[in-house]
Design a protein around this motif. Sequence first.
Motif, PDB file in Angstrom:
ATOM      1  N   UNK A 113     -28.717  -1.121 -42.061  1.00  0.00           N
ATOM      2  CA  UNK A 113     -27.679  -1.963 -41.275  1.00  0.00           C
ATOM      3  C   UNK A 113     -26.843  -0.731 -40.602  1.00  0.00           C
ATOM      4  N   UNK A 114     -26.732   0.199 -41.137  1.00  0.00           N
ATOM      5  CA  UNK A 114     -25.870   1.525 -40.368  1.00  0.00           C
ATOM      6  C   UNK A 114     -26.695   1.735 -39.211  1.00  0.00           C
ATOM      7  N   UNK A 115     -27.961   2.024 -39.182  1.00  0.00           N
ATOM      8  CA  UNK A 115     -28.937   2.344 -38.103  1.00  0.00           C
ATOM      9  C   UNK A 115     -28.853   1.514 -37.264  1.00  0.00           C
ATOM     10  N   UNK A 116     -28.915  -0.160 -37.456  1.00  0.00           N
ATOM     11  CA  UNK A 116     -29.082  -0.854 -36.607  1.00  0.00           C
ATOM     12  C   UNK A 116     -27.815  -1.030 -35.885  1.00  0.00           C
ATOM     13  N   UNK A 117     -26.695  -0.905 -36.463  1.00  0.00           N
ATOM     14  CA  UNK A 117     -25.447  -0.746 -35.672  1.00  0.00           C
ATOM     15  C   UNK A 117     -25.276   0.133 -34.720  1.00  0.00           C
ATOM     16  N   UNK A 118     -25.806   1.314 -34.948  1.00  0.00           N
ATOM     17  CA  UNK A 118     -25.617   2.875 -34.368  1.00  0.00           C
ATOM     18  C   UNK A 118     -26.658   2.600 -33.244  1.00  0.00           C
ATOM     19  N   UNK A 119     -27.715   2.107 -33.336  1.00  0.00           N
ATOM     20  CA  UNK A 119     -28.724   2.144 -32.342  1.00  0.00           C
ATOM     21  C   UNK A 119     -28.265   0.803 -31.183  1.00  0.00           C
ATOM     22  N   UNK A 120     -27.917  -0.207 -31.570  1.00  0.00           N
ATOM     23  CA  UNK A 120     -27.598  -1.388 -30.783  1.00  0.00           C
ATOM     24  C   UNK A 120     -26.441  -0.930 -29.974  1.00  0.00           C
ATOM     25  N   UNK A 121     -25.363  -0.617 -30.863  1.00  0.00           N
ATOM     26  CA  UNK A 121     -24.055  -0.434 -30.532  1.00  0.00           C
ATOM     27  C   UNK A 121     -24.059   0.685 -29.352  1.00  0.00           C
ATOM     28  N   UNK A 122     -24.636   1.924 -29.659  1.00  0.00           N
ATOM     29  CA  UNK A 122     -24.490   3.047 -28.596  1.00  0.00           C
ATOM     30  C   UNK A 122     -25.462   2.653 -27.468  1.00  0.00           C
ATOM     31  N   UNK A 123     -26.545   2.073 -27.494  1.00  0.00           N
ATOM     32  CA  UNK A 123     -27.213   1.557 -26.113  1.00  0.00           C
ATOM     33  C   UNK A 123     -26.681   0.751 -25.483  1.00  0.00           C
ATOM     34  N   UNK A 124     -25.876  -0.298 -26.090  1.00  0.00           N
ATOM     35  CA  UNK A 124     -25.201  -1.310 -25.222  1.00  0.00           C
ATOM     36  C   UNK A 124     -24.034  -0.724 -24.648  1.00  0.00           C
ATOM     37  N   UNK A 125     -23.128  -0.109 -25.416  1.00  0.00           N
ATOM     38  CA  UNK A 125     -21.973   0.468 -25.231  1.00  0.00           C
ATOM     39  C   UNK A 125     -22.154   1.412 -23.884  1.00  0.00           C
ATOM     40  N   UNK A 126     -23.231   2.313 -23.634  1.00  0.00           N
ATOM     41  CA  UNK A 126     -23.355   3.126 -22.884  1.00  0.00           C
ATOM     42  C   UNK A 126     -23.640   2.562 -21.483  1.00  0.00           C
ATOM     43  N   UNK A 127     -24.420   1.476 -21.673  1.00  0.00           N
ATOM     44  CA  UNK A 127     -25.033   0.645 -20.436  1.00  0.00           C
ATOM     45  C   UNK A 127     -23.699  -0.202 -19.996  1.00  0.00           C
ATOM     46  N   UNK A 128     -22.611  -0.760 -20.886  1.00  0.00           N
ATOM     47  CA  UNK A 128     -21.643  -1.431 -20.693  1.00  0.00           C
ATOM     48  C   UNK A 128     -20.495  -0.593 -19.956  1.00  0.00           C
ATOM     49  N   UNK A 129     -20.424   0.696 -20.576  1.00  0.00           N
ATOM     50  CA  UNK A 129     -19.334   1.483 -19.889  1.00  0.00           C
ATOM     51  C   UNK A 129     -19.518   2.164 -18.720  1.00  0.00           C
ATOM     52  N   UNK A 130     -21.045   2.161 -18.221  1.00  0.00           N
ATOM     53  CA  UNK A 130     -21.384   2.539 -16.920  1.00  0.00           C
ATOM     54  C   UNK A 130     -21.119   1.648 -15.913  1.00  0.00           C
ATOM     55  N   UNK A 131     -21.754   0.397 -16.330  1.00  0.00           N
ATOM     56  CA  UNK A 131     -21.414  -0.846 -15.618  1.00  0.00           C
ATOM     57  C   UNK A 131     -20.095  -1.257 -15.190  1.00  0.00           C
ATOM     58  N   UNK A 132     -19.245  -1.271 -16.185  1.00  0.00           N
ATOM     59  CA  UNK A 132     -17.887  -1.856 -16.023  1.00  0.00           C
ATOM     60  C   UNK A 132     -17.110  -1.156 -14.622  1.00  0.00           C
ATOM     61  N   UNK A 133     -17.672   0.056 -14.113  1.00  0.00           N
ATOM     62  CA  UNK A 133     -16.979   0.474 -13.048  1.00  0.00           C
ATOM     63  C   UNK A 133     -17.846   0.420 -11.623  1.00  0.00           C
ATOM     64  N   UNK A 134     -19.021  -0.446 -11.807  1.00  0.00           N
ATOM     65  CA  UNK A 134     -19.912  -0.602 -10.851  1.00  0.00           C
ATOM     66  C   UNK A 134     -19.524  -1.806 -10.102  1.00  0.00           C
ATOM     67  N   UNK A 135     -20.175  -2.075  -8.779  1.00  0.00           N
ATOM     68  CA  UNK A 135     -20.069  -3.113  -8.135  1.00  0.00           C
ATOM     69  C   UNK A 135     -20.725  -4.518  -8.966  1.00  0.00           C
ATOM     70  N   UNK A 136     -20.064  -5.858  -8.679  1.00  0.00           N
ATOM     71  CA  UNK A 136     -20.624  -6.622  -9.442  1.00  0.00           C
ATOM     72  C   UNK A 136     -22.034  -6.938  -9.449  1.00  0.00           C
ATOM     73  N   UNK A 137     -22.545  -6.664  -8.459  1.00  0.00           N
ATOM     74  CA  UNK A 137     -24.254  -7.014  -8.113  1.00  0.00           C
ATOM     75  C   UNK A 137     -25.009  -6.327  -8.917  1.00  0.00           C
ATOM     76  N   UNK A 138     -24.452  -5.043  -9.540  1.00  0.00           N
ATOM     77  CA  UNK A 138     -25.020  -4.034 -10.330  1.00  0.00           C
ATOM     78  C   UNK A 138     -25.057  -4.532 -11.878  1.00  0.00           C
TER      79      UNK A 138
END
Length: 168
Positions: free
Chosen positions: A65-90
């Motif tokens: 469970x801990x590894x599942x949360x770390x994997x999905x959480x980190x992968x998604x968070x990195x993408x979300x944090x990057x995209x939050x500052x990008x234009x809507x089309x990206x």
Amino acid sequence: ILSGNPEQALSLCDNASDKLEATYTPISSSNPVLNAIVNVKLEKASSLGIDLTVSISETLTNVSSADTVSLIGNLCDNAIEYLADQPKNLRQIDLHIHSQFNYNVITCKNKIAKSVLESNPNFNTTKADKSNHGIGIATVKRIAKDYDGDFLVSEENGWLTVTVLLCK
């Protein structure tokens, strides 16, 4: 109901339920931990105007469970944090979790404005507080190693793709 019109109350409830289902379709697999982390990331992405598409055909039952949360959480968070500052089309992320041969395959890809591998090939944190940030990718790499797997990164056609392989 209190005004003596139960049919109208039922109609209002049905209408509200239909609208909720139309706006929120939670992930529901056989793994409640996976469901929880993916649904949290779906909500976070949605609140920032990011389209997160999810496809799950492998529920990571052999992953802690801990590894599942770390994997999905980190992968998604990195993408979300990057995209939050990008234009809507990206603002687009695709998360796929499936099985291939003897591996669980977790792929998280997001659109990019320019090459991340050219500007930051080691995925070093860009946050000012480096003592409390920058361990996500190292954690994902460690988990891949713990499951005799691999961590792969590529870029193609304006997409950054991170793939984690975990031996079953």
